[in-house]
Scaffold this active site. Structure first.
Site, mmCIF file in Angstrom:
data_model
loop_
_atom_site.group_PDB
_atom_site.id
_atom_site.type_symbol
_atom_site.label_atom_id
_atom_site.label_comp_id
_atom_site.label_asym_id
_atom_site.label_seq_id
_atom_site.Cartn_x
_atom_site.Cartn_y
_atom_site.Cartn_z
ATOM 1 C CG ASP A 168 -2.296 -0.068 1.089
ATOM 2 O OD1 ASP A 168 -2.741 0.308 0.009
ATOM 3 O OD2 ASP A 168 -3.000 -0.503 2.014
ATOM 4 C CG ASP A 218 -12.519 4.999 -0.239
ATOM 5 O OD1 ASP A 218 -11.586 4.218 -0.456
ATOM 6 O OD2 ASP A 218 -12.958 5.251 0.906
ATOM 7 C CB THR A 227 -6.490 -3.021 2.615
ATOM 8 O OG1 THR A 227 -6.705 -1.670 2.272
ATOM 9 C CG2 THR A 227 -5.022 -3.280 2.780
ATOM 10 C CD GLU A 278 -6.929 4.197 3.064
ATOM 11 O OE1 GLU A 278 -6.953 3.727 1.922
ATOM 12 O OE2 GLU A 278 -7.577 3.741 4.008
ATOM 13 C CB ILE A 326 -4.080 -1.502 -2.209
ATOM 14 C CG1 ILE A 326 -2.805 -1.637 -3.034
ATOM 15 C CG2 ILE A 326 -4.852 -2.829 -2.200
ATOM 16 C CD1 ILE A 326 -1.868 -2.736 -2.594
ATOM 17 C CG ASP A 327 -11.023 0.724 -2.280
ATOM 18 O OD1 ASP A 327 -11.052 1.206 -1.126
ATOM 19 O OD2 ASP A 327 -12.025 0.277 -2.855
ATOM 20 C CG ASP A 352 -7.693 3.717 -1.678
ATOM 21 O OD1 ASP A 352 -6.687 3.097 -1.263
ATOM 22 O OD2 ASP A 352 -8.825 3.527 -1.223
#
Ligand code: 2IP
Ligand code: CA
Length: 384
Positions: free
Chosen positions: A54, A306, A156, A79, A153-154, A151
């Site tokens: 991430d 997001d 996670t 994020e 890695i949405d 973001d």
């Protein structure tokens, strides 16, 4: 400004490569998870994790976009914080260095001296990614007032679980690696409007022969009257008995954590065409792909990062993302024509940490204004 869209797609492809490399080695992946600190916890999960993948992905996106668009790197927000603590309790600022070797050295500190893992990650972070020229034409963007939400890695949680054999219901995956997305959105720092978006799905399809994942990406640009997208809007319609064109029955995608009242109202109206899926980015992608007409979320646990990328794509295709509770309030106040969209430049007043950038009023991601109206009409009597 087509260069910016191309740079975002390239950065998202590199991000997707890193996400895939990290999952391919279980031992490496096991090393990467670390619990989030209190202030930046997404209150939704009891134990929410951030991964080195991430953090590294976010830094790669910042580094690559900053290199091509000097000045923009200071306006790229995400994020993740880039501080990582290794097994020895040492705090390390993860970043992409000038050379692969230096990045490898830095990452090896995070990875407790595991040089093989550090070398693999550094290679992915420095490897050039070829993306064929996007057919974006020339769109004017306000160059001196651009901000970027990332973001890395949405979803996670799905990324960590790594389910690879999930089965889709009418092409919508409720869980699994397919729900993981990389989200990049460019917005106007002054107006807060989303302008350019990329959604990359690193684990779109598993090749049954090689057991390797293939990814897909989607982009859109929406600036003034200029709207260009990698996909054409899909206008699914049915023909009525009298030959007239009617909108097909509404279909929606929801979070499993959606409020009971909202679920009930939509289940009744959509007659079974209600899906549940993980990932705010993935649910938005389902709307972009025309798999559903809307993604409705009444809680406050999605954030600007997001939504910005998917929102820009939806806008470029004639849809958008509105603030659910604000729309319902204005409707109750006799102003149904006012349907405020999410904006990306202003924090939530009085909030701290990640909550400064929460979408407080929930959201509706929609394919067309008619779909937004339909959702608002259905939810107008639900207590939220
Ligand atoms: C999460 C992720 C979750 C989503 C949540 C997001 O982001 O997309 O899946 O919840 O709102 O903030 P749900 O799946 O219930 O919609 P991340 O994975 O980046 O923390
Ligand atoms: Ca997210």
């Amino acid at each position: 400004m087509s260069e910016l869209a191309c740079a975002l797609v390239r950065a998202s492809e590199k991000a997707a490569n890193i996400a895939r490399s990290c999952r391919q080695e279980d031992a490496l992946f096991g090393l990467l998870v670390e619990e989030k600190k209190e202030g930046e916890k997404n209150k939704k999960f009891v134990a929410d994790f951030k991964t080195l993948a991430d953090v590294l992905v976010q830094e790669v996106i910042k580094h690559d976009i900053g290199k091509e668009f000097p000045g923009l790197e200071g306006c790229i927000f995400g994020e993740e914080s880039n501080e990582f603590t290794n097994g020895l309790g040492e705090k390390i600022q993860v970043k992409v260095c000038d050379t692969e070797q230096d990045t490898c050295l830095l990452l090896s500190k995070v990875l407790g001296g595991n040089m093989a893992a550090a070398a693999a990650l550094a290679r992915a972070a420095h490897r050039d990614v070829a993306v064929s020229n996007l057919d974006v034409g020339t769109v004017h963007l306000p160059q001196d007032r651009l901000g970027v939400w990332v973001d890395p890695i949405d979803s996670t949680f799905q990324y960590i679980r790594g389910i690879s054999d999930s089965i889709a219901d009418r092409n919508v995956y409720s869980q699994g690696l397919q729900c993981v997305t990389v989200l990049i959105g460019v917005y106007d720092l002054q107006t807060g409007e989303p302008l350019v978006g990329v959604v990359n799905q690193p684990f779109a399809a598993l090749d049954p022969k090689t057991q390797k994942w293939n990814g897909k990406y989607y982009w859109g640009i929406s600036s003034g009257s200029n709207n260009i997208a990698s996909l054409q809007p899909s206008g699914e319609r049915t023909t009525g008995a009298d030959g007239s064109q009617q909108e097909a029955l509404m279909s929606v995608v929801l979070s499993t954590g959606e409020a009971e009242g909202v679920k009930k109202a939509l289940l009744q109206a959509c007659e079974g065409r209600v899906h549940y899926a993980a990932g705010a980015g993935y649910k938005s992608l389902c709307v972009v792909l025309g798999l559903v007409d809307a993604y409705v979320f009444s809680e406050d646990t999605t954030f600007r990062w997001d939504c910005c990328g998917p929102h820009a794509i939806l806008r470029s295709m004639g849809g958008g993302m509105a603030d659910l509770k604000e729309c319902l309030r204005l409707r109750r106040d006799g102003k149904p024509e006012l349907r405020p969209e999410l904006v990306y430049n202003a924090p939530v007043e009085g909030a701290a940490g990640a909550d400064r950038w929460a979408n407080k009023g929930g959201l509706v991601a929609y394919r067309s204004p008619a779909h937004l109206d339909a959702v608002l009409a259905l939810l107008s009597t639900v207590a939220l």
